[in-house]
Design a protein around this motif. Structure first.
Motif, PDB file in Angstrom:
ATOM      1  N   ALA A  57       6.201   0.360   1.444  1.00 42.06           N
ATOM      2  CA  ALA A  57       5.456   1.618   1.552  1.00 42.06           C
ATOM      3  C   ALA A  57       6.116   2.709   0.719  1.00 42.06           C
ATOM      4  CB  ALA A  57       5.365   2.047   3.017  1.00 42.06           C
ATOM      5  N   LEU A  58       7.421   2.837   0.845  1.00 44.38           N
ATOM      6  CA  LEU A  58       8.147   3.888   0.126  1.00 44.38           C
ATOM      7  C   LEU A  58       8.136   3.667  -1.377  1.00 44.38           C
ATOM      8  CD1 LEU A  58      11.251   4.270   2.468  1.00 44.38           C
ATOM      9  CD2 LEU A  58       9.327   5.850   2.258  1.00 44.38           C
ATOM     10  N   GLU A  59       8.149   2.410  -1.802  1.00 38.95           N
ATOM     11  CA  GLU A  59       8.311   2.110  -3.223  1.00 38.95           C
ATOM     12  C   GLU A  59       7.004   1.869  -3.971  1.00 38.95           C
ATOM     13  OE1 GLU A  59      12.790   0.098  -2.838  1.00 38.95           O
ATOM     14  OE2 GLU A  59      11.050  -1.175  -3.263  1.00 38.95           O
ATOM     15  N   LYS A  60       5.929   1.470  -3.241  1.00 34.09           N
ATOM     16  CA  LYS A  60       4.733   1.031  -3.962  1.00 34.09           C
ATOM     17  C   LYS A  60       3.413   1.645  -3.482  1.00 34.09           C
ATOM     18  CE  LYS A  60       6.720  -3.486  -5.141  1.00 34.09           C
ATOM     19  NZ  LYS A  60       6.541  -4.962  -5.065  1.00 34.09           N
ATOM     20  N   ALA A  61       3.420   2.392  -2.390  1.00 36.05           N
ATOM     21  CA  ALA A  61       2.147   2.828  -1.804  1.00 36.05           C
ATOM     22  C   ALA A  61       1.767   4.275  -2.116  1.00 36.05           C
ATOM     23  CB  ALA A  61       2.170   2.623  -0.288  1.00 36.05           C
ATOM     24  N   GLU A  62       2.526   4.940  -2.982  1.00 37.75           N
ATOM     25  CA  GLU A  62       2.214   6.347  -3.272  1.00 37.75           C
ATOM     26  C   GLU A  62       0.793   6.540  -3.818  1.00 37.75           C
ATOM     27  OE1 GLU A  62       2.932  10.309  -2.941  1.00 37.75           O
ATOM     28  OE2 GLU A  62       4.176   8.641  -2.240  1.00 37.75           O
ATOM     29  N   PRO A  63       0.272   5.670  -4.692  1.00 41.81           N
ATOM     30  CA  PRO A  63      -1.110   5.860  -5.150  1.00 41.81           C
ATOM     31  C   PRO A  63      -2.120   5.828  -3.999  1.00 41.81           C
ATOM     32  CG  PRO A  63       0.044   4.350  -6.606  1.00 41.81           C
ATOM     33  CD  PRO A  63       0.940   4.569  -5.420  1.00 41.81           C
ATOM     34  N   ASP A  64      -1.891   4.981  -3.013  1.00 36.00           N
ATOM     35  CA  ASP A  64      -2.772   4.923  -1.845  1.00 36.00           C
ATOM     36  C   ASP A  64      -2.700   6.221  -1.050  1.00 36.00           C
ATOM     37  OD1 ASP A  64      -3.610   1.858  -1.669  1.00 36.00           O
ATOM     38  OD2 ASP A  64      -1.485   1.933  -2.181  1.00 36.00           O
ATOM     39  N   VAL A  65      -1.487   6.750  -0.896  1.00 38.51           N
ATOM     40  CA  VAL A  65      -1.314   8.011  -0.178  1.00 38.51           C
ATOM     41  C   VAL A  65      -2.085   9.129  -0.870  1.00 38.51           C
ATOM     42  CG1 VAL A  65       0.346   9.768   0.551  1.00 38.51           C
ATOM     43  CG2 VAL A  65       0.920   7.344   0.762  1.00 38.51           C
ATOM     44  N   GLN A  66      -1.998   9.200  -2.173  1.00 35.91           N
ATOM     45  CA  GLN A  66      -2.669  10.269  -2.916  1.00 35.91           C
ATOM     46  C   GLN A  66      -4.187  10.173  -2.789  1.00 35.91           C
ATOM     47  OE1 GLN A  66      -1.138  12.958  -4.086  1.00 35.91           O
ATOM     48  NE2 GLN A  66       0.649  11.940  -3.172  1.00 35.91           N
ATOM     49  N   GLU A  67      -4.716   8.952  -2.729  1.00 37.46           N
ATOM     50  CA  GLU A  67      -6.160   8.784  -2.514  1.00 37.46           C
ATOM     51  C   GLU A  67      -6.558   9.281  -1.125  1.00 37.46           C
ATOM     52  OE1 GLU A  67      -8.762   7.837  -4.532  1.00 37.46           O
ATOM     53  OE2 GLU A  67      -7.197   8.194  -6.027  1.00 37.46           O
ATOM     54  N   MET A  68      -5.733   8.995  -0.132  1.00 35.01           N
ATOM     55  CA  MET A  68      -6.007   9.485   1.218  1.00 35.01           C
ATOM     56  C   MET A  68      -5.967  11.008   1.271  1.00 35.01           C
ATOM     57  SD  MET A  68      -4.114   6.827   3.840  1.00 35.01           S
ATOM     58  CE  MET A  68      -3.013   5.735   2.949  1.00 35.01           C
ATOM     59  N   VAL A  69      -4.967  11.588   0.635  1.00 32.35           N
ATOM     60  CA  VAL A  69      -4.833  13.048   0.633  1.00 32.35           C
ATOM     61  C   VAL A  69      -6.057  13.700  -0.013  1.00 32.35           C
ATOM     62  CG1 VAL A  69      -3.506  14.985  -0.321  1.00 32.35           C
ATOM     63  CG2 VAL A  69      -2.312  13.041   0.712  1.00 32.35           C
ATOM     64  N   LYS A  70      -6.535  13.117  -1.096  1.00 34.98           N
ATOM     65  CA  LYS A  70      -7.725  13.652  -1.775  1.00 34.98           C
ATOM     66  C   LYS A  70      -8.934  13.663  -0.832  1.00 34.98           C
ATOM     67  CE  LYS A  70      -8.272  12.142  -5.922  1.00 34.98           C
ATOM     68  NZ  LYS A  70      -8.625  11.264  -7.084  1.00 34.98           N
ATOM     69  N   GLU A  71      -9.093  12.576  -0.074  1.00 37.95           N
ATOM     70  CA  GLU A  71     -10.220  12.495   0.853  1.00 37.95           C
ATOM     71  C   GLU A  71     -10.030  13.442   2.038  1.00 37.95           C
ATOM     72  OE1 GLU A  71     -13.730  11.495   2.857  1.00 37.95           O
ATOM     73  OE2 GLU A  71     -13.111  11.481   0.737  1.00 37.95           O
TER      74      GLU A  71
END
Length: 393
Positions: A281-295
């Motif tokens: 999560a810490l190393e590879k999931a940042e793009p997923d987090v940013q998509e969630m934040v946008k929504e």
């Protein structure tokens, strides 16, 4: 007849869970309830994180770890704190916990004696009131006011400090208000903590959920603060991992050694394969987090606009988390009565502001961690329900 321990009188049931249970019972009867009461992301956990857990289990990673957590996850957390929060930690200064809830418990148990006072925001997630009570410590509330954009009033807070005050709790971005405390506020808090030699517990579980140019600042990054701060964070909200129960505390080694003595008798350790997924999560999931934040930002903007277009209610635009704290004072109803009315009349599950402390009275908390379409439907239902209510004279 057996009686419970006297301390249990200090532990009421969660106001959030009370509303959730009522809504669930209505659903079981076939009613279409829109859930805006629970702070649970509606997104699935990112696939890259789930794959890491599956792979970890397949490789036989199913045994106890160190009480502190695996060295690999603690190292990854330390690297994250340097990268994202500008605070230098070593793996020895990290304790892996079962969510922020356990971190709260361990911090209070390790450092507060009966009679010690702890400064706690009002309104706030009520673990910070009830856990100190459980140990005989005394929570002293400092008020977060809408007219001050829910920023901390530093003069008022400092006036509450006595010779018994030992700890200060802050929560930014905040639950239930969504407030992001400013640099100026945090700098003032740091000065107060240093001046009065206080331990600071900083709950930063919503740190990545910030919008509209807001910036999250870790108070431990300010001069003189790392050595007196326990930073609590985790994976539940930002990575949509609520059911994985993974969090952490970052603090000086002596603090961590004290907290692990509590932790070892509660949980032993977090699940081994969950810890490995946490590294991913810490190393590879940042793009997923940013998509969630946008929504989340899209949902927030719609909800705020909808509420402020309705007669008799209003809200501030929250800078972070995924909550809107709606002012209902013009109706002259208690927050509990309003929450129950919205549930029964509009089939919308919310949480009364009083569930978060006395300063929450006159407000209702909405979570926008549900789908955009359900939010649109919920706001239209609420508009119709509120139109049936008389205003206070």
């Amino acid at each position: 007849m057996f009686e419970t321990a006297k301390r249990m009188e200090m532990l009421p049931f969660s106001g959030i869970r009370v509303m959730m249970e009522k809504a669930t019972q209505m659903q079981k009867k076939g009613e279409d309830v829109i859930h805006m009461e629970i702070g649970r992301p509606d997104f699935d956990t990112p696939q890259v994180i789930k794959d890491a857990a599956y792979d970890s289990i397949r490789r036989g990673n199913v045994f106890y770890t160190s009480n502190y957590g695996t060295p690999e996850l603690r190292k990854a957390i330390a690297e994250k704190l340097k990268r994202d929060n500008d605070v230098d930690y070593t793996a020895d200064e990290i304790l892996v916990t079962i969510g922020v809830g356990e971190g709260t418990y361990a911090a209070v148990a390790a450092f507060l004696n009966p009679g010690d006072e702890v400064l706690v925001p009002d309104p706030v997630w009520l673990n910070y009131i009830h856990v100190p009570n459980f140990f005989g410590a005394v929570p002293v509330s400092y008020k977060l006011r809408e007219e001050n954009d829910f920023q901390i009033d530093l003069k008022e807070l400092e006036s509450l400090i006595t010779d018994k005050t030992r700890m200060l709790v802050i929560n930014t971005p905040g639950n239930p208000t969504g407030v992001v405390q400013s640099y100026e506020t945090l700098k003032g808090l740091a000065d107060i903590a240093i001046r009065h030699d206080l331990i600071v517990v900083s709950d930063e579980i919503y740190e990545k959920l910030v919008y509209g140019g807001e910036k999250h600042i870790s108070i431990a990054s300010l001069p003189g603060m790392k050595e007196r701060t326990i930073t609590l964070n985790g994976f539940s909200k930002c990575y949509s991992m609520t059911g994985w129960r993974l969090g952490y505390a970052a603090a000086p080694v002596d603090f961590i050694k004290a907290m692990v003595r509590v932790h070892q008798y509660i949980n032993t350790c977090a699940a081994s394969f969950v810890q490995e997924a946490g590294i991913t999560a810490l190393e590879k999931a940042e793009p997923d987090v940013q998509e969630m934040v946008k929504e989340y930002a899209r949902r927030r903007d719609y909800m705020v606009s909808a509420i402020n277009s309705m007669d008799g209610v209003s809200c501030k635009t929250p800078g972070g988390a995924f909550y809107v704290f709606m002012n209902i004072k013009s109706f002259g109803m208690s927050s509990a009565d309003m929450a129950n009315y919205l549930l029964e009349e509009a089939k919308i599950a919310t949480v009364p502001g009083s569930a978060f402390g006395s300063q929450g009275e006159g407000y209702v908390r909405f979570s926008y961690a549900c789908s955009y379409e359900r939010i649109v439907e919920g706001m239209e239902r609420m508009r119709k329900a509120l139109a049936k209510l008389p205003k206070k004279a």
